[in-house]
Design an enzyme around this catalytic site. Sequence first.
Site: not given
Length: 488
Positions: A342, A257, A340, A262, A344, A269
């Site tokens: 993302e 990943k 959020d 993020d 995976r 978040k």
Amino acid sequence: MDAVSLTHHDPAELAALLADHQGATVVVGLPCGSRGVFAGPGATLLAEALGVDVVDLVMTDPEFDGGATARSVLAVPGPSGPVRVVAVGIGGGRPTPHGLFDAALAARAGVTVLSLLALEAENALGAVAEGHAISAWQYHRDGSPTEARIHLVGATATDSDAVLSRAATVAQATGWVRQLVETPPNTLSPSAFAAAVTDFAEQTAPGSVVVETWDADALRDRGFGATLAVGGASARPPLAVVVRIEGEAQGIGLAGKGITFDSGGINLKRDGGELSWMKSDMAGAAAVAAAVIAAAALGRTAPAVAVLPVAENMPGGAALRPGDVVRHPGGQTTEVLDTDCEGRLVLADALSWLVGQHLSGVIDVGTLTDSGGVGPAYWGCWTNAVALADDLIDSGRRAFDPGWQLPLHPTYRAMLPSRVADIANAAPDHPDSGQLAATYLRSLVGDTPWVHIDNGSAAWLERDAHPWPAGATGTPVRALVEYLHPSA
């Protein structure tokens, strides 16, 4: 890239070393037992060289008990002036290489070290060397590398040079990952990440690995719909970095990943503290890249391919929306219930593509959750192939980079339903967890042997957690190097 010089010395050389290396920090381990702290081989040798009882001196520190987390800094008279000595506790019982790795790492002795820790146990030279070399790493703001000089006193062994060479390579790979993870996100864009991998490969394993970058058009051609969607709102477009050790046989596949920042996307978040370290969300991709490159540098010739989707997850008019459906290589679709979640999604693209290459197995690594609740000392993993997971966990044990296997229950698949896609990326009515992330990824791999590693609890530390300081750790790069090219 940081430079590391590791030199082995016979115990008879200690007095000369102290005279020749003024300014070096001496590191000595002190065990403890029922009668308190006592001198081991290293402290005994130091007393002979300096005429000073380190145990007597360290007992003036009321917090030093000889336990595994104990550390005390002393100044003792030397042949040419004061000598800085760091005494580290090595606990009770027989010292182990893993315990001495931790002690060397926790000593935080700086970049010029004269260590006596390898005297405390057999076959500990590599562990101590690696611990000190990793401990010497520091983030360099201007790109100027740190040069560490580590002198290791220990019994002579026929393979000392090979042991130290491997320790230096692993430490450099670990330092490269930590440097990248610590880099501010305005500096480390997806394209900067790709350039850093290319540079590291050229410096570390020239001619042994091939690095490619797939831009947005190449991702579209290969069906990486989730990666394109996750990075769609960023001004800096997504890409994938591919690192290969080429060969004719059926190889192993890896995915990492690579979210260089993020924000959570539309599911923004809310925790400002968490947002402040979301630059670290590419730690999985960095660890995988470094591991493949280091394994090639160490001599791996068996084929391996790593696919690293890299993107920024940002809000905006072109952002991925809750309710969107994305398509992965091979055709499987995912309904996005939480933008959020993302990591995976991009791993699903990489895994789907790797499974289509008919490899012997696939391993993915990502900072998806809290690693299944195993805390900062471990990475967590889930699998459909116990033998592959056992190999990885055993590699982590040998590399002092431990992991822990967690159960993957088939009934959890029902928690990720979708009426408009094959699966959802999050549960509509259950809290998210490492278990659910692994369950989602399991749906992409079919019968291919697969292990999912979640390094979310250990790749970045918000506070010191013995033996690591706060910040980036590089985990599980050392476990992956050991798996890809075992030390024994």
